[in-house]
Design an enzyme around this catalytic site. Sequence first.
Site, PDB file in Angstrom:
ATOM      1  N   ASP A 182     -37.573  92.883 -55.451  1.00 16.74           N
ATOM      2  CA  ASP A 182     -38.217  94.129 -55.021  1.00 16.74           C
ATOM      3  C   ASP A 182     -37.526  95.353 -55.618  1.00 16.74           C
ATOM      4  O   ASP A 182     -38.188  96.321 -56.026  1.00 16.74           O
ATOM      5  CB  ASP A 182     -38.197  94.210 -53.498  1.00 16.74           C
ATOM      6  N   GLU A 196     -31.025  77.922 -42.663  1.00 14.10           N
ATOM      7  CA  GLU A 196     -30.515  79.291 -42.595  1.00 14.10           C
ATOM      8  C   GLU A 196     -29.946  79.716 -43.951  1.00 14.10           C
ATOM      9  O   GLU A 196     -30.162  80.847 -44.414  1.00 14.10           O
ATOM     10  CB  GLU A 196     -29.438  79.405 -41.510  1.00 14.10           C
ATOM     11  N   CYS A 210     -37.235  75.835 -36.468  1.00 15.47           N
ATOM     12  CA  CYS A 210     -35.783  76.054 -36.478  1.00 15.47           C
ATOM     13  C   CYS A 210     -35.298  76.482 -35.097  1.00 15.47           C
ATOM     14  O   CYS A 210     -35.899  77.345 -34.465  1.00 15.47           O
ATOM     15  CB  CYS A 210     -35.412  77.125 -37.501  1.00 15.47           C
ATOM     16  N   HIS A 211     -34.191  75.870 -34.671  1.00 17.74           N
ATOM     17  CA  HIS A 211     -33.595  76.257 -33.398  1.00 17.74           C
ATOM     18  C   HIS A 211     -32.783  77.540 -33.558  1.00 17.74           C
ATOM     19  O   HIS A 211     -32.038  77.671 -34.542  1.00 17.74           O
ATOM     20  CB  HIS A 211     -32.668  75.157 -32.880  1.00 17.74           C
TER      21      HIS A 211
END
Length: 304
Positions: A113, A99, A63-64
Site C-alpha cells: 500500500d 498469527e 482461530c482461538h
Amino acid sequence: MINITHKSSTLRKAIAQAIVKVSSQATIDTVVNKKVPKGDVFEMAKVAGLFAAKRTADMIPDCHPLPVEFTSVSYEVKELEILIMVEIHTIYKTGVEVEAMHAASVVALTMYDMLKPIDKNISIEKIKLVDKKGGKSDFSKDKEQILHAAVIVCSDSIAEGNKEDKAGKVIMKKLESLNVQVKKYLIIPDEVTSIQDQLKTFTNAKLDLVIFTGGTGLSPRDVTPEAIRPLIEREVPGIEEAIRSYGQSRMPYAMLSRSVAGLIGNTLVLALPGSTKGAEESMDSIFPAVLHIFKVLQGPSFRH
C-alpha cells in the site's frame, strides 16, 4: 472452533515469512533511505504487523483468541526482494502459526500500500510458515517407542458387577492412541493385598507402565496409595503435581485426589482417580510428555 480445554499450556513459537518483490532498484533505495512519501515503510509495516498478530482471531474465524507474548518483525533486502520474517511466542494451549502468517501478510500488504504510488509492479510472494515449536509434534518421538502397559481398576462395586468400568477403558483408549500396547486389563476389589500382588506381578514381568485407577480418594475403602507407596523405589512427584494442577483448574475437588507416581525398577507406576472424568483429565495432563521418562531411563547415552 475446536475444543482445546483438554490441552495444557506450553511455550509455543512460530516463524513465518513473506516476500515483497519490487520492480526496480530505485524503489529499494527509496525504502532504505526513508524517502517514500507515505512515511518510513519498515517502521509503519512493523507496527501494522504487531497489530495484526494480536488481532488474528478477529480475522480468521476458527482461530482461538490467545495471549501474544512476544512478536518480532525483521527484514532482509535481497536485490529486488524484501524478505519479511515474523516470530511470535505464546504460552498457551494452541500454536501461533496462523498469527505469524497473518502478521507477515499484513506487513507485506502495508508495504504494498505504501509503495504502490511509486511502483506499479509490486508483488507479494511466498507467504509461508518457516518453523514452529511447542506443539504435539515436539513429542512425536516419544510415541515411537514400543511400550507395554497394564491397566488395573480398583473398585469393590465394579469387581462385584454392580457398576460398569468406564475409567479403565478411557485410560486404555488414550494409551492405544499413543501406540502403547495394553497387555493386561484387570478389575480388582479395593484390597491392599490384591493391589500389591498385581503390582508385583506386572513389575516382575517388566512391563513399562502399570496404571491403577480408583481408590485414590478419601473414603474408608480408598487404599490404593497406601498399597502402592511402600513398593515405590523412586517417587516422581512432578507427575503427581502436574495431574493435580491440571485437575484443579477444571474441578475444585481435584485437590482431594491422592494420585501416585513413581518407579519400581524401570516400570512407571501411576495411580489415577477412579471417576471417568478424573481418569481422562489425568491422562490428558501428563501424556504424551510422560513417555519421555523411558528415554531418560536409557541412561547417559540419551541426549535431551
